[in-house]
Enzyme design. Structure first.
Site, PDB file in Angstrom:
ATOM      1  CE  LYS A 142      -4.409  -1.442   1.393  1.00 35.80           C
ATOM      2  NZ  LYS A 142      -4.354  -3.055   1.813  1.00 35.80           N
ATOM      3  CB  SER A 147      -0.094  -8.323  -0.961  1.00 39.78           C
ATOM      4  OG  SER A 147      -0.867  -9.068  -0.086  1.00 39.78           O
ATOM      5  CD  GLU A 183     -10.501   4.269   0.190  1.00 43.39           C
ATOM      6  OE1 GLU A 183     -10.286   5.647   0.053  1.00 43.39           O
ATOM      7  OE2 GLU A 183      -9.762   3.411  -0.390  1.00 43.39           O
TER       8      GLU A 183
HETATM    9  C1  LIG Z   1      -4.985  -4.050   1.334  1.00 43.65           C
HETATM   10  C2  LIG Z   1      -4.521  -5.341   1.047  1.00 43.65           C
HETATM   11  C3  LIG Z   1      -4.727  -6.094   0.129  1.00 43.65           C
HETATM   12  C4  LIG Z   1      -5.907  -5.822  -0.931  1.00 43.65           C
HETATM   13  O1  LIG Z   1      -5.884  -4.934  -1.447  1.00 43.65           O
HETATM   14  P1  LIG Z   1      -5.673  -4.863  -3.232  1.00 43.65           P
HETATM   15  O2  LIG Z   1      -5.778  -3.656  -3.662  1.00 43.65           O
HETATM   16  O3  LIG Z   1      -6.401  -6.033  -3.788  1.00 43.65           O
HETATM   17  O4  LIG Z   1      -4.109  -5.188  -3.494  1.00 43.65           O
HETATM   18  C5  LIG Z   1      -3.952  -7.289  -0.140  1.00 43.65           C
HETATM   19  N1  LIG Z   1      -2.989  -7.653   0.833  1.00 43.65           N
HETATM   20  C6  LIG Z   1      -2.670  -6.667   1.949  1.00 43.65           C
HETATM   21  C7  LIG Z   1      -1.531  -6.904   2.607  1.00 43.65           C
HETATM   22  C8  LIG Z   1      -3.399  -5.439   1.997  1.00 43.65           C
HETATM   23  O5  LIG Z   1      -2.898  -4.547   2.780  1.00 43.65           O
END
Ligand SMILES: *Cc1c(COP(=O)(O)O)cnc(C)c1O
Length: 389
Positions: A90, A372, A112
């Site tokens: 993020k 992620s 948000e």
């Molecule tokens: C917010 C988040 C997601 C989901 O958001 P995407 O926009 O689909 O990437 C996935 N993994 C983590 C660790 C997150 O913080």
């Protein structure tokens, strides 16, 4: 061109667009114009890349998972967004948007948040740039995510409870848009994923495409010039997946997005308009938008970015699901086989790969998975779940 510039209409086939009232139309157009000029400006790119390396810790490594690969029967490489500052991808998006806001002369960010992760990232960027920050968060989510509320306040942001509708993420987006309508002179709306009205789906994908660009080059180094056979990422709104896919769209890699079984907008949704975009949404028979349900709050979005709906319709990417049970198993598996505790969101991608190795994914394939985020935020919840509490 697939995953190129969607043009002024912001359309991905029949998806995307800009379904907003007149005052927001002007704000979106100003934002699009500013992003276009910034993105074409070498100085902006240089400033962004400098912050991403000196502050956010880029480039993130590509990790070969030796023990997990042996166990599962496919070669698994992880793109380590969990090692970026604040613990997920993020940060790539919020730093880009804050730098753009500064360039546009805006001194205030609104955002948000659902689980609080995008709120924390936005508050982080606001602190770094010395901007005021207001984060809209559903009342229900505020009760469920006390620690992230405190984190945002610690970072100097104001968290505003949203009491309308279901008091969750969907309502927080509406409230942030409402704020932006009346404040866009001074305020930038820092949206958290590849969703919303044009230019957000495009702009956020571009800001996250560093994941795909870095990992493609890292794979080529490791694989003697070859690309992986499969590229897999989890999907909430779809930003880490879009950023990853952007790097591999022109290769022959199979692209897979993994949604939470209880939030599967591609598998179970139907086209509709929400938050200024046309995309696939979970709806009931009367067109009411439904709540998504998952153990990972970060995948609890009832829609998906419009470009994913388009890639699915083309068949260029496929969208699969993982259920809560197998996600918990994958969470523990990665911890015990590789010493990496993943975010529950990311564990969806691991769960799908370990289930489909030797089935959809032929044994011996090379699979690049975007991790992620890290799982520190999820440890207490997983402890309760595993104890049946
Ligand atoms: C917010 C988040 C997601 C989901 O958001 P995407 O926009 O689909 O990437 C996935 N993994 C983590 C660790 C997150 O913080």
């Amino acid at each position: 061109m697939v995953m190129g510039d969607p043009g002024p209409g912001g359309k991905y086939g029949e998806y995307g667009g800009r379904f907003v009232p007149e005052p927001l139309m002007a704000a979106c157009m100003e934002l699009e114009e500013s992003f276009r000029s910034a993105w074409a400006d070498e100085t902006f790119r240089f400033q962004l890349n400098t912050i991403l390396s000196d502050y956010a810790g880029r480039p993130t490594p590509l990790t070969e998972c030796r023990r997990l690969s042996q166990r599962v029967g496919v070669r698994i490489l992880l793109k380590r967004e969990d090692l970026a500052h604040t613990g997920s991808h993020k940060i790539n998006n919020v730093i880009g948007q804050a730098l753009l806001a500064e360039r546009m002369g805006k001194k205030r960010l609104v955002a948000e948040t659902g689980a609080g992760q995008h709120g924390v990232a936005a508050a982080t960027a606001a602190a770094l740039f010395g901007m005021e920050c207001v984060v809209y968060m559903g009342e229900l989510d505020i009760m469920r995510q006390e620690l992230n509320v405190f984190r945002m306040e610690l970072l100097g942001a104001e968290v505003r409870p949203v009491k309308s509708g279901s008091r969750t993420l969907k309502d927080a987006v509406n409230e942030a848009l409402r704020d932006w309508v009346s404040t866009c002179e001074t305020t930038h709306y820092c949206l958290g994923s590849v969703m919303g009205p044009h230019p957000y789906p495009w702009m956020v994908r571009e800001l996250q495409s560093i994941i795909g660009e870095e990992s493609r080059e890292q794979c080529r180094q490791l694989l003697h010039g070859l690309d992986p056979d499969w590229v897999v990422a989890c999907v909430g709104g779809g930003s880490n997946a879009a950023g990853t896919f952007a790097g591999f769209i022109s290769t022959t890699a199979n692209l897979v997005g993994v949604e939470a079984a209880g939030g599967a907008a591609i598998s179970n949704g139907v086209p509709g308009v929400l938050h200024g975009m046309m995309s696939n949404l979970l709806q009931d028979d009367t067109g009411q938008v439904l709540e998504a349900q998952s153990i990972s709050a970060g995948l609890d979005y009832p829609g998906i970015g419009p470009e994913h709906a388009f890639l699915a319709s083309l068949g260029r990417a496929r969208y699969e699901t993982a259920g809560d049970g197998e996600v918990l198993v994958a969470f523990k598996l990665l911890a015990q086989m590789e010493g990496i505790i993943p975010a529950l969101e990311s564990a969806h991608a691991i769960a799908w790969v370990s289930r489909e190795a030797g089935k959809t994914i032929p044994f011996g394939s090379t699979v690049m998975v975007t991790l992620s985020g890290r799982g520190d935020k999820d440890v207490a919840q997983v402890k309760d779940l595993l104890r049946g509490g």
